[in-house]
Write a protein that holds these residues in place. Structure first.
Motif, PDB file in Angstrom:
ATOM      1  N   GLU A   1       0.846  -1.130  -0.018  1.00  0.00           N
ATOM      2  CA  GLU A   1       0.032   0.139  -0.053  1.00  0.00           C
ATOM      3  C   GLU A   1       0.721   1.148   0.012  1.00  0.00           C
ATOM      4  O   GLU A   1       0.299   2.336  -0.547  1.00  0.00           O
ATOM      5  N   LYS A   2       1.962   1.293   0.670  1.00  0.00           N
ATOM      6  CA  LYS A   2       2.977   2.548   0.699  1.00  0.00           C
ATOM      7  C   LYS A   2       3.832   2.403  -0.473  1.00  0.00           C
ATOM      8  O   LYS A   2       4.355   3.328  -0.624  1.00  0.00           O
ATOM      9  N   GLY A   3       3.788   1.569  -1.605  1.00  0.00           N
ATOM     10  CA  GLY A   3       4.677   1.265  -2.798  1.00  0.00           C
ATOM     11  C   GLY A   3       5.811   0.884  -2.618  1.00  0.00           C
ATOM     12  O   GLY A   3       6.635   1.305  -3.374  1.00  0.00           O
ATOM     13  N   LEU A   4       6.087   0.295  -1.379  1.00  0.00           N
ATOM     14  CA  LEU A   4       7.330  -0.391  -1.154  1.00  0.00           C
ATOM     15  C   LEU A   4       7.487  -1.604  -1.519  1.00  0.00           C
ATOM     16  O   LEU A   4       8.788  -2.195  -1.770  1.00  0.00           O
ATOM     17  N   ILE A   5       6.288  -2.336  -1.946  1.00  0.00           N
ATOM     18  CA  ILE A   5       6.438  -3.703  -2.587  1.00  0.00           C
ATOM     19  C   ILE A   5       5.642  -3.579  -3.919  1.00  0.00           C
ATOM     20  O   ILE A   5       4.802  -3.016  -4.281  1.00  0.00           O
ATOM     21  N   TYR A   6       6.531  -4.248  -5.013  1.00  0.00           N
ATOM     22  CA  TYR A   6       6.048  -3.895  -6.274  1.00  0.00           C
ATOM     23  C   TYR A   6       6.206  -5.309  -7.179  1.00  0.00           C
ATOM     24  O   TYR A   6       7.145  -6.109  -6.580  1.00  0.00           O
ATOM     25  N   ARG A   7       5.421  -5.393  -8.175  1.00  0.00           N
ATOM     26  CA  ARG A   7       5.659  -6.801  -8.886  1.00  0.00           C
ATOM     27  C   ARG A   7       6.391  -6.130 -10.156  1.00  0.00           C
ATOM     28  O   ARG A   7       5.563  -5.391 -10.930  1.00  0.00           O
ATOM     29  N   GLY A   8       7.424  -6.827 -10.802  1.00  0.00           N
ATOM     30  CA  GLY A   8       7.993  -6.242 -12.275  1.00  0.00           C
ATOM     31  C   GLY A   8       9.046  -7.110 -12.726  1.00  0.00           C
ATOM     32  O   GLY A   8       9.279  -8.254 -12.077  1.00  0.00           O
ATOM     33  N   ASP A   9       9.109  -6.892 -14.088  1.00  0.00           N
ATOM     34  CA  ASP A   9      10.212  -7.793 -14.802  1.00  0.00           C
ATOM     35  C   ASP A   9      11.504  -7.180 -14.192  1.00  0.00           C
ATOM     36  O   ASP A   9      11.752  -6.022 -14.517  1.00  0.00           O
ATOM     37  N   ARG A  10      12.468  -7.949 -13.792  1.00  0.00           N
ATOM     38  CA  ARG A  10      13.851  -7.737 -13.446  1.00  0.00           C
ATOM     39  C   ARG A  10      14.732  -8.950 -13.508  1.00  0.00           C
ATOM     40  O   ARG A  10      14.367  -9.867 -13.733  1.00  0.00           O
ATOM     41  N   ILE A  11      16.084  -8.382 -13.621  1.00  0.00           N
ATOM     42  CA  ILE A  11      16.967  -9.721 -13.658  1.00  0.00           C
ATOM     43  C   ILE A  11      17.143 -10.081 -12.268  1.00  0.00           C
ATOM     44  O   ILE A  11      17.260  -9.097 -11.301  1.00  0.00           O
ATOM     45  N   ILE A  12      17.071 -11.409 -12.091  1.00  0.00           N
ATOM     46  CA  ILE A  12      16.995 -11.960 -10.795  1.00  0.00           C
ATOM     47  C   ILE A  12      18.036 -13.169 -10.825  1.00  0.00           C
ATOM     48  O   ILE A  12      18.375 -13.551 -11.969  1.00  0.00           O
ATOM     49  N   ASN A  13      18.384 -13.542  -9.786  1.00  0.00           N
ATOM     50  CA  ASN A  13      19.300 -14.705  -9.619  1.00  0.00           C
ATOM     51  C   ASN A  13      18.386 -16.041  -9.586  1.00  0.00           C
ATOM     52  O   ASN A  13      17.445 -16.118  -8.732  1.00  0.00           O
ATOM     53  N   TRP A  14      18.662 -16.732 -10.492  1.00  0.00           N
ATOM     54  CA  TRP A  14      17.813 -17.913 -10.727  1.00  0.00           C
ATOM     55  C   TRP A  14      18.636 -19.094 -10.569  1.00  0.00           C
ATOM     56  O   TRP A  14      19.609 -19.381 -10.989  1.00  0.00           O
ATOM     57  N   CYS A  15      18.172 -20.127  -9.423  1.00  0.00           N
ATOM     58  CA  CYS A  15      18.698 -21.253  -9.308  1.00  0.00           C
ATOM     59  C   CYS A  15      18.270 -22.441 -10.209  1.00  0.00           C
ATOM     60  O   CYS A  15      16.775 -22.710  -9.985  1.00  0.00           O
ATOM     61  N   PRO A  16      18.601 -23.031 -11.103  1.00  0.00           N
ATOM     62  CA  PRO A  16      18.118 -24.036 -11.969  1.00  0.00           C
ATOM     63  C   PRO A  16      17.915 -25.416 -11.430  1.00  0.00           C
ATOM     64  O   PRO A  16      17.164 -26.204 -11.821  1.00  0.00           O
ATOM     65  N   ASP A  17      18.494 -25.588 -10.329  1.00  0.00           N
ATOM     66  CA  ASP A  17      18.175 -26.872  -9.603  1.00  0.00           C
ATOM     67  C   ASP A  17      17.213 -26.521  -8.279  1.00  0.00           C
ATOM     68  O   ASP A  17      16.331 -27.447  -8.485  1.00  0.00           O
TER      69      ASP A  17
ATOM     70  N   ASN B   1      15.143 -24.412  -8.687  1.00  0.00           N
ATOM     71  CA  ASN B   1      13.839 -23.827  -9.528  1.00  0.00           C
ATOM     72  C   ASN B   1      13.339 -22.697  -8.683  1.00  0.00           C
ATOM     73  O   ASN B   1      11.942 -22.593  -8.821  1.00  0.00           O
ATOM     74  N   THR B   2      13.956 -21.862  -8.255  1.00  0.00           N
ATOM     75  CA  THR B   2      13.255 -20.585  -7.760  1.00  0.00           C
ATOM     76  C   THR B   2      14.288 -19.348  -7.847  1.00  0.00           C
ATOM     77  O   THR B   2      15.477 -19.551  -8.180  1.00  0.00           O
ATOM     78  N   ALA B   3      13.662 -18.301  -7.526  1.00  0.00           N
ATOM     79  CA  ALA B   3      14.476 -16.970  -7.683  1.00  0.00           C
ATOM     80  C   ALA B   3      15.340 -16.905  -6.271  1.00  0.00           C
ATOM     81  O   ALA B   3      14.738 -17.525  -5.258  1.00  0.00           O
ATOM     82  N   LEU B   4      16.358 -16.134  -6.358  1.00  0.00           N
ATOM     83  CA  LEU B   4      17.213 -16.015  -4.992  1.00  0.00           C
ATOM     84  C   LEU B   4      17.428 -14.605  -4.748  1.00  0.00           C
ATOM     85  O   LEU B   4      17.424 -13.800  -5.883  1.00  0.00           O
ATOM     86  N   SER B   5      17.541 -13.976  -3.705  1.00  0.00           N
ATOM     87  CA  SER B   5      18.101 -12.671  -3.448  1.00  0.00           C
ATOM     88  C   SER B   5      19.412 -12.817  -3.618  1.00  0.00           C
ATOM     89  O   SER B   5      20.120 -13.730  -3.426  1.00  0.00           O
ATOM     90  N   ASP B   6      20.034 -11.444  -3.521  1.00  0.00           N
ATOM     91  CA  ASP B   6      21.469 -11.364  -3.814  1.00  0.00           C
ATOM     92  C   ASP B   6      22.179 -11.822  -2.671  1.00  0.00           C
ATOM     93  O   ASP B   6      23.374 -12.528  -2.688  1.00  0.00           O
TER      94      ASP B   6
END
Length: 879
Positions: free
Chosen positions: A165-181, A183-188
């Motif tokens: 609601e504060k605009g601090l969480i959003y959904r969008g297309d970004r380069i993320i770290n992906w683990c192929p094993d 099968n999920t995104a990872l934070s830095d």
């Protein structure tokens, strides 16, 4: 009087004592406005197995602090719990499902998977909590939390919706770290960068309509399938005329522009770089700046997708080999160089991470990071040791938006619903029944879950019932200290701080006590691959929890790794034995339940031990206040072993074995008082043995656990008398050493002369005569101020204020000793002549191995020294 068992056996009482504490409710503090709270929240262990030695260290340190504060009169609360550990637990559960059923994740389905995951949680959470109890952890088990329980889940949802609601969480297309094993995104923070040997491939990109080409250098030739441009630095004169021209992408045939961007480093490779916005975070930024297209050429399992043309379906590394081979055949591969670079790996499975363009949920970090930096800079939160602030500030100063969505089933499901009719996203605190935009009932919830650390970040206040304004929250928040390892400062510590500042408007804790890793005796990290891990429960089973705890803490400095060895375990076990046996001596000599300390008629030894104990109270308390737990433990070890057991107990025997009833009463009171209060000082470190002994001592109160923490008392400071006692002890020590040098039997009594240089010491040694007689094997003690009366044939040693002298005729038979020494002298001379003969032989020195020659030289030196000492001794005896 009560009597404890002859042998220290922790199995006989540790479980019984813990049950007693639990039954009495000592771990559960009451909310009392008149009492100051002290709070710690446990770093919740993952429900992926059992506790390891790092957990044992972490929880021992916390328990020491919480027990200490409880004894100081605080309402001490230690909140326990466990973490659902999203990725790690899902992997474990899926492995179990495959072993038991042969089914995949998709085949078993979400509902059945979650059912099995909750069963796993119940099993392993119970195991972990029982292990914490075996360690002696005094957590408030009535307040146990789990990161996915109802209370914590409500907090997670409130935070997500509020930030959205504060605009601090959003959904969008970004380069993320992906683990192929996984099968999920990872934070830095979930990516570990490791130095790896690789290559730089130099590839020719033809210029459209010209004969020339541009050479680019890349470490990942397979991603060229998604290239949309080649970039050069605008100040690079080599490419000034090239900007704006069009190149033909090799193998693909796509026309791509040459662009100018200041991000490009002219010194790397050729100074011209390929731009792949869908597969590199920096290229993503360039692509956004130059309005370039984004072409994703990879599937989630790291195989090439339909955008990769003829390479479709190949694994990324197989595609790399084919592409390099095809470029070589086309004459477009200029050269290949060796290149060492950092490569990101998944922190869980160690698979090489793939930068991937993906639609994910993110938290905007800049507005949250700024206040989190300020509170540390202003000293509202202090790191111990202070040097770890650098890791914290460096991470927050360079932070990127946090990718919080994970393509998993185990975890907090994202509270977002998508409308199948209008595409609107409804984010809600309660599950909606229809689209908030168009009213359609055709909505479905996001399949993904939140990053594990999202819920862990709320731990200091979600555990106390937030968002409800509970009594616990009002009384126990903020917490006082966080104890954790340096490896999760940015994973967890930083996130708790910025989330607490955002939602509680104050810091979550005042201090962060950082400890290091537990390594093996050789300094290696404990791991399954090395087979050097040690199960803390096995140590407890064999030696007891107190021994394990003391081993982990003694000599341990904040922030430093520690070495765990069998020798240290034995040292701690021996210390527990020493304490047990000393306590038996005290208990055997106590004849009533008198708990008074009598200070009229104290001996010089009584005053010495009371002064030393008094100083230890002050020092240990100061060490604990500075979080120097290892130093405090070392001081207690030295005090108990060397001063109380080795010296005071021995010094007490002349009084206790005398007929002076009044003196005996005083010394017994000192023994009981010092032991009682030393046990209190030791209790946070070794809770079981101290409780067992204390319960058998005359005492007031139900348990040592709630007994008052000792305080420094000025009236027990006898500095001058304590100094005199130490001089007497120095004299006893010197006499013992002289007797040992002369090889005198311990049973033989001998005259001791104390030669005083300063008459001020006469009275002191008169007081100490009885101790010297009993403890130094003296037949009589003569205090002599006239040096001329000191016998010439004597052994002597310097002490403060004079000498201790042992006449030789009282120690040995002079004629027999001279005879023995002459025989020994001849043997040594023979050895010297033998060694000299070998070393004077050139053939021996040249042909014998160097080790053999060196050994003979060492023997010659040793026997020469021995001969000198024997001759000096003979000279003394014959004079």
């Amino acid at each position: 009087m009560k009597e404890i068992a002859k042998t220290y056996n922790p199995k006989e009482f540790e479980d019984r004592i813990y049950a007693f504490w639990m039954e009495k409710g000592y771990f559960t503090p009451k909310i009392d406005p008149e009492q100051q709270p002290f709070t710690i929240v446990i770093p919740p262990p993952n429900i992926t197995g059992q506790l390891h030695m790092g957990h044992a260290l972490d929880n021992t340190l916390q328990d020491i602090l919480i027990r200490w504060k409880r004894m100081q009169g605080y309402a001490a609360l230690w909140i326990p719990g466990s973490d659902h550990a999203s990725i790690a637990t899902e992997i474990k559960v899926l492995d179990t499902i495959r072993e038991e059923t042969g089914l995949t994740k998709k085949e078993i389905g979400r509902e059945e998977f979650l059912k099995r995951a909750w069963a796993w949680k119940d099993k392993y959470e119970n195991r972990i909590l029982s292990q914490l109890k075996k360690l002696g952890s005094s957590c408030d088990w009535t307040r146990t939390r789990f990161t996915m329980d109802e209370v914590c889940s409500r907090a997670v949802r409130e935070v997500f919706v509020s930030l959205y609601e504060k605009g601090l969480i959003y959904r969008g297309d970004r380069i993320i770290n992906w683990c192929p094993d996984c099968n999920t995104a990872l934070s830095d923070a979930e990516v570990e960068h490791k130095e790896q040997k690789g290559h730089l491939w130099y590839i020719k990109y033809p210029i459209k309509g010209e004969d020339g080409y541009v050479v680019i250098a890349t470490t990942r030739p397979e991603t060229m399938l998604g290239d949309v441009a080649v970039a050069v630095n605008p100040d690079d004169q080599r490419y000034k005329d090239l900007v704006g021209k069009t190149l033909i992408l090799p193998l693909v045939g796509r026309e791509i522009p040459v662009i100018a961007d200041s991000y490009v480093d002219p010194s790397f490779g050729t100074g011209a770089v390929k731009v792949t916005p869908a597969h590199d975070p920096n290229d993503f930024e360039m692509g956004t700046r130059h309005n370039l297209p984004f072409i994703n050429i990879m599937n989630e399992n790291a195989t090439i997708n339909e955008n990769g043309g003829k390479y479709k379906g190949l694994d990324r590394y197989e595609a790399r080999e084919r592409i390099v081979e095809d470029l070589k055949n086309l004459g477009l591969l200029l050269k290949v160089e060796d290149h060492v670079h950092n490569v990101g790996h998944c922190y869980r499975c160690d698979t090489v991470v793939e930068p991937l363009l993906s639609k994910q949920w993110f938290v905007k970090m800049e507005p949250l990071a700024k206040p989190a930096l300020e509170v540390v800079k202003e000293g509202k939160i202090k790191f111990v040791p202070e040097r770890f602030e650098k890791i914290y500030t460096n991470w927050l100063e360079n932070i990127k938006d946090w990718c919080i969505s994970r393509q998993l089933w185990w975890g907090h499901r994202i509270p977002a619903w998508y409308c199948d009719d209008c595409g609107h996203i409804t984010v809600s605190r309660k599950d909606p029944e229809k689209c908030e935009a168009c009213g359609s009932i055709h909505i479905h919830q996001d399949e993904d879950v939140l990053d594990t650390w999202f819920s862990s970040a709320l731990w200091p206040f979600s555990t106390m019932g937030w968002p409800e304004e509970t009594e616990d929250l009002r009384y126990f928040y903020p917490t006082d200290v966080l104890v954790t390892g340096y490896d999760i400062i940015f994973f967890w510590v930083a996130r708790m701080i910025f989330m607490s500042l955002e939602f509680m408007k104050e810091v979550p804790f005042k201090h962060v006590l950082i400890h290091g890793l537990v390594r093996d005796a050789q300094g290696r990290k404990m791991s399954k691959s090395l087979g050097n891990g040690i199960d803390p429960l096995e140590v407890i089973e064999k030696y007891g929890a107190d021994t394990l705890r003391f081993t982990l803490v003694i000599g341990n400095a904040p922030g430093n790794d520690m070495r765990f060895s069998q020798d240290k375990v034995e040292l701690s076990r021996n210390f527990a034995n020493k304490l047990w046996n000393a306590s038996r001596y005290v208990l055997l000599n106590l004849t009533n339940n008198d708990t008074n300390l009598y200070t009229e008629g104290l001996t010089i030894a009584d005053k010495w031990i009371l002064t030393r104990y008094n100083n230890i109270v002050k020092e240990v308390t100061e060490n604990l206040e500075k979080f120097e737990l290892g130093i405090a433990a070392t001081k207690l070890y030295d005090f108990v072993w060397s001063e109380f057991c080795d010296w005071y107990i021995e010094l007490s025997k002349p009084v206790l074995y005398s007929d002076n009833l009044e003196a005996k009463k005083v010394t017994k009171s000192v023994l009981r008082y010092v032991l009682d209060n030393t046990l209190r000082l030791l209790h946070p470190f070794m809770p079981f043995i101290t409780e067992e002994i204390w319960q058998n001592l005359p005492h007031e109160g139900e348990s040592i656990m709630i007994a008052e923490w000792p305080k420094y008392k000025e009236e027990l400071d006898f500095t001058e008398e304590a100094k005199n006692a130490e001089i007497i002890m120095e004299a006893i020590r010197t006499i013992r050493n002289l007797r040992a040098e002369a090889n005198v039997s311990p049973s033989k009594k001998a005259k001791v002369i104390v030669a005083i240089e300063n008459e001020n010491y006469v009275k002191m040694f008169e007081v100490g005569t009885n101790y010297i007689m009993k403890l130094a094997g003296a037949s009589e003690v003569v205090i002599e101020t006239d040096k001329s009366k000191i016998p010439h044939k004597a052994l002597s040693g310097a002490i403060e204020g004079g000498l201790v002298v042992l006449p030789l005729e009282d120690l040995i038979d002079l004629e027999e000793e001279i005879k023995r020494l002459n025989e020994e002298r001849q043997k040594v001379i023979s050895e010297i002549e033998r060694a000299q003969g070998l070393l004077n032989n050139e053939n021996f020195v040249k042909k014998a191995p160097e080790k053999v020659v060196s050994a003979e030289r060492e023997k010659l030196e040793k026997y020469t020294t021995m001969l000198k000492n024997i001759e000096e001794r003979l000279k003394l005896l014959k004079s």
